[in-house]
Every structure is written in C-alpha cells, then in structure tokens.
Design a protein around this motif. Structure first.
Motif, PDB file in Angstrom:
ATOM      1  N   ASN A 262      -7.829  -3.702   3.076  1.00  0.00           N
ATOM      2  CA  ASN A 262      -6.728  -2.911   2.522  1.00  0.00           C
ATOM      3  C   ASN A 262      -6.884  -1.418   2.807  1.00  0.00           C
ATOM      4  O   ASN A 262      -5.882  -0.715   2.989  1.00  0.00           O
ATOM      5  N   LEU A 263      -8.111  -0.934   2.861  1.00  0.00           N
ATOM      6  CA  LEU A 263      -8.326   0.456   3.252  1.00  0.00           C
ATOM      7  C   LEU A 263      -7.941   0.667   4.712  1.00  0.00           C
ATOM      8  O   LEU A 263      -7.310   1.669   5.066  1.00  0.00           O
TER       9      LEU A 263
ATOM     10  N   SER B 121      -6.171  -5.370  -3.980  1.00  0.00           N
ATOM     11  CA  SER B 121      -7.234  -6.365  -3.846  1.00  0.00           C
ATOM     12  C   SER B 121      -7.422  -7.138  -5.140  1.00  0.00           C
ATOM     13  O   SER B 121      -7.605  -8.362  -5.131  1.00  0.00           O
TER      14      SER B 121
ATOM     15  N   ASP C 186      -2.837   1.509  -4.627  1.00  0.00           N
ATOM     16  CA  ASP C 186      -4.026   1.753  -3.817  1.00  0.00           C
ATOM     17  C   ASP C 186      -4.700   0.441  -3.414  1.00  0.00           C
ATOM     18  O   ASP C 186      -4.363  -0.638  -3.900  1.00  0.00           O
ATOM     19  N   ALA C 187      -5.680   0.549  -2.503  1.00  0.00           N
ATOM     20  CA  ALA C 187      -6.306  -0.634  -1.908  1.00  0.00           C
ATOM     21  C   ALA C 187      -7.025  -1.506  -2.932  1.00  0.00           C
ATOM     22  O   ALA C 187      -6.967  -2.732  -2.870  1.00  0.00           O
TER      23      ALA C 187
ATOM     24  N   LEU D 199       0.804  -1.219   0.000  1.00  0.00           N
ATOM     25  CA  LEU D 199       0.000   0.000   0.000  1.00  0.00           C
ATOM     26  C   LEU D 199       0.840   1.274   0.000  1.00  0.00           C
ATOM     27  O   LEU D 199       0.307   2.366  -0.144  1.00  0.00           O
TER      28      LEU D 199
END
Length: 310
Positions: free
Chosen positions: A234-235, A183, A178-179, A174
């Motif tokens: 992931n966020l 993913s 980005d998340a 990350l």
C-alpha cells in the motif's frame, strides 16, 4: 534526476521484499496444511494481524475508519479477502509453483481493470512485455510437462483476478485513507470472511489438533506476510501505478519456486530457469522504460526534485 531514480527504487524495493516474503510463505503454508485447514489458518492469521494493527495504531485507525465512507475501503478489502481465500484453497489443491505462476497473472488483468475503474489510459507499449512475461511464467511453472488446469489452478486464476482488483481499488482507496488504515481494513474483512467460511465448511474440533509447527506458520503469515507485506504494497501504491506494481510482483513465482525446492522438494527444470530469466529481464526493461519516461518529463518541466511517480 538521481533523486527521482532513488525514490522510485525505494518503492520498487518494497514490492520486491513483499515478493520475497510471499515466496517463503507459500511453501510454508502447504506444510501447515498437514494439521490445519485453509479456512482456519486464514481465520487465525488475519485476526492476529488485525489485533497487531490496532495495537500499534488503534486510535488513528478508528478515527479514519469512522469518518470514511464504506466505498472508500470495502471494494479493496473484499477483493483482498477473495484473493487470500482462493489462494489458500489453491495451495491445498495444487503445487506451490503452479500457484505462483497463476497468481502473477495480475500483470495482464491490472492494466485492464485500471483503465475501467480508474479511467487510466492503457499503455499499449507495455503489452509486448506483458505477453513475454506470461511466456516466461509458463516456462517457469510448466517444467518439462504441459500446463494443465485442475481445481486448484482454477482457484489460483480467481486469485489473480481478485489481486488485480485489490491493487486497483487499493490505489483508489489511498486517495482518502493512509496505507496502514487500508491494510487494517483489508485484514479485518478477510478475517471475518474466513471465519464465516471456517464455521460453515470446517469442523471446529480441528483447532485442538493444530501442530506447533503450523501455529508457527500462522504467526509468520500474520506478522510478516500480512502486516508487513500489506503495508509495503500500500505504501508502494502511493508512488507507483497499480500496473507497475503487478509487473514487479511477477518476481514472486521465481522466489516461490526457489523456496518450494528448498522446503518442499519441488524441482525446477531448465525451462523453468529460462522462464525466470525472461521474467527478470522483462521487469528490468519495463522499469527502465518508465524511469526514463519520468526523467524526461521532469526535464521538460524543469523540475529536478519533484516528480509524480504515480
């Protein structure tokens, strides 16, 4: 100070929602195995998820993955693939409640891996709470009998180690991606590895005999347990440490136990209830300690609005 707490609680709620999603998904997966094998279920689940990711963010995903180095996403993706493959094998071989217990062991493995891979200092203040959580998890899942390791439990142990790796490597990924992109990469690698395993170890003819209910579980797992749950995790990793995320994910076996009782009839004893209460109490205490620490840091810096929650 209130803003700091609200930001933290927002991302904590993401992991709690993820645990709820998985708590429902684990027993549903066992029901699906009545007509589909673990490898074919994983193959369809993750190819559907990958398709959804590209439908909603294809151009951006392609641009990011094209310029990214393979080392920026492949380790996290391989750990994720290993985690899901071994988890589904475990669900096919042992109880969903036992799998829930063993899948929560990243609370022990993650801080150790983070100290090695991310060079983060291990915070020994959390060690007593981590040990207490393990005791609670044991009580939750052993019920009135002893906790014994069978083949399914061994697969679940491998899942725990792989999940720790996915959290730690995901945190590192990350820094450059980005998340959603991370993913999607995780879903793609898992889909490919699952397909290879299905073609090698399973019979393709089983696909024509998959029941409609099993297809419904596949869709739930693909859309909710993969696309939504992956992005939530992931966020959260952007703002929370991998160690805290693994600690929060210890709520998953409680929710799995509840859903397993409703869906599969797996019962929970008084010891199990006690274990669940111990887990919840330890998690609340851990987050209270970290929140107070971040608040104190913000006060010392004279910053009431911005704080590094990582």
């Amino acid at each position: 100070m209130e803003r700091i707490k609200l930001i933290k609680m927002k991302y904590i709620s993401y992991i709690m929602l993820q645990s709820m999603i998985y708590g429902v998904g684990n027993p549903l997966t066992k029901l699906a195995y009545e007509s589909i094998t673990p490898f074919w279920l994983l193959t369809f689940r993750f190819f559907i998820s990958l398709l959804i990711f590209f439908l909603f963010g294809g151009k951006k995903l392609i641009v990011q993955l094209r310029v990214a180095k393979i080392s920026q996403y492949f380790p996290a993706s391989m750990c994720t693939a290993l985690a899901y493959i071994t988890c589904n094998l475990a669900l096919n071989l042992t109880s969903a409640t036992n799998v829930g217990f063993l899948m929560s062991l990243p609370v022990i493995f993650t801080p150790l891996l983070a100290s090695i891979i991310l060079h983060q200092k291990y915070d020994f203040r959390y060690l007593p709470l981590q040990i207490i959580i393990i005791i609670g998890l044991y009580l939750l899942c052993s019920n009135e009998g002893g906790f014994t390791l069978n083949k399914g439990d061994i697969f679940a142990l491998i899942t725990a180690i792989a999940l720790s790796g996915s959290l730690v490597f995901g945190k590192k990924s990350l820094e450059s991606l980005d998340a959603v992109t991370i993913s999607a990469a995780q879903a793609g690698v898992t889909a490919l590895m699952s397909l290879i395993c299905a073609l090698v170890f399973d019979d393709f003819s089983i696909v024509s005999n998959i029941a409609q209910a099993a297809w419904g579980v596949v869709v739930y797992l693909a859309v909710i347990c993969t696309c939504i749950a992956y992005v939530l995790q992931n966020l959260a990793l952007v703002y929370l440490s991998s160690s805290i995320v693994s600690m929060l994910q210890c709520t998953q076996p409680i929710l799995t136990a509840v859903c397993s009782f409703i869906i599969l009839g797996e019962t929970l004893s008084f010891r199990g209830v006690l274990g669940g209460l111990i887990i919840i109490g330890s998690i609340l205490l851990t987050n209270l300690i970290e929140t107070n620490e971040k608040t104190d840091q913000a006060v010392k810096k004279g910053d009431n609005f911005t704080v590094d929650l990582k």
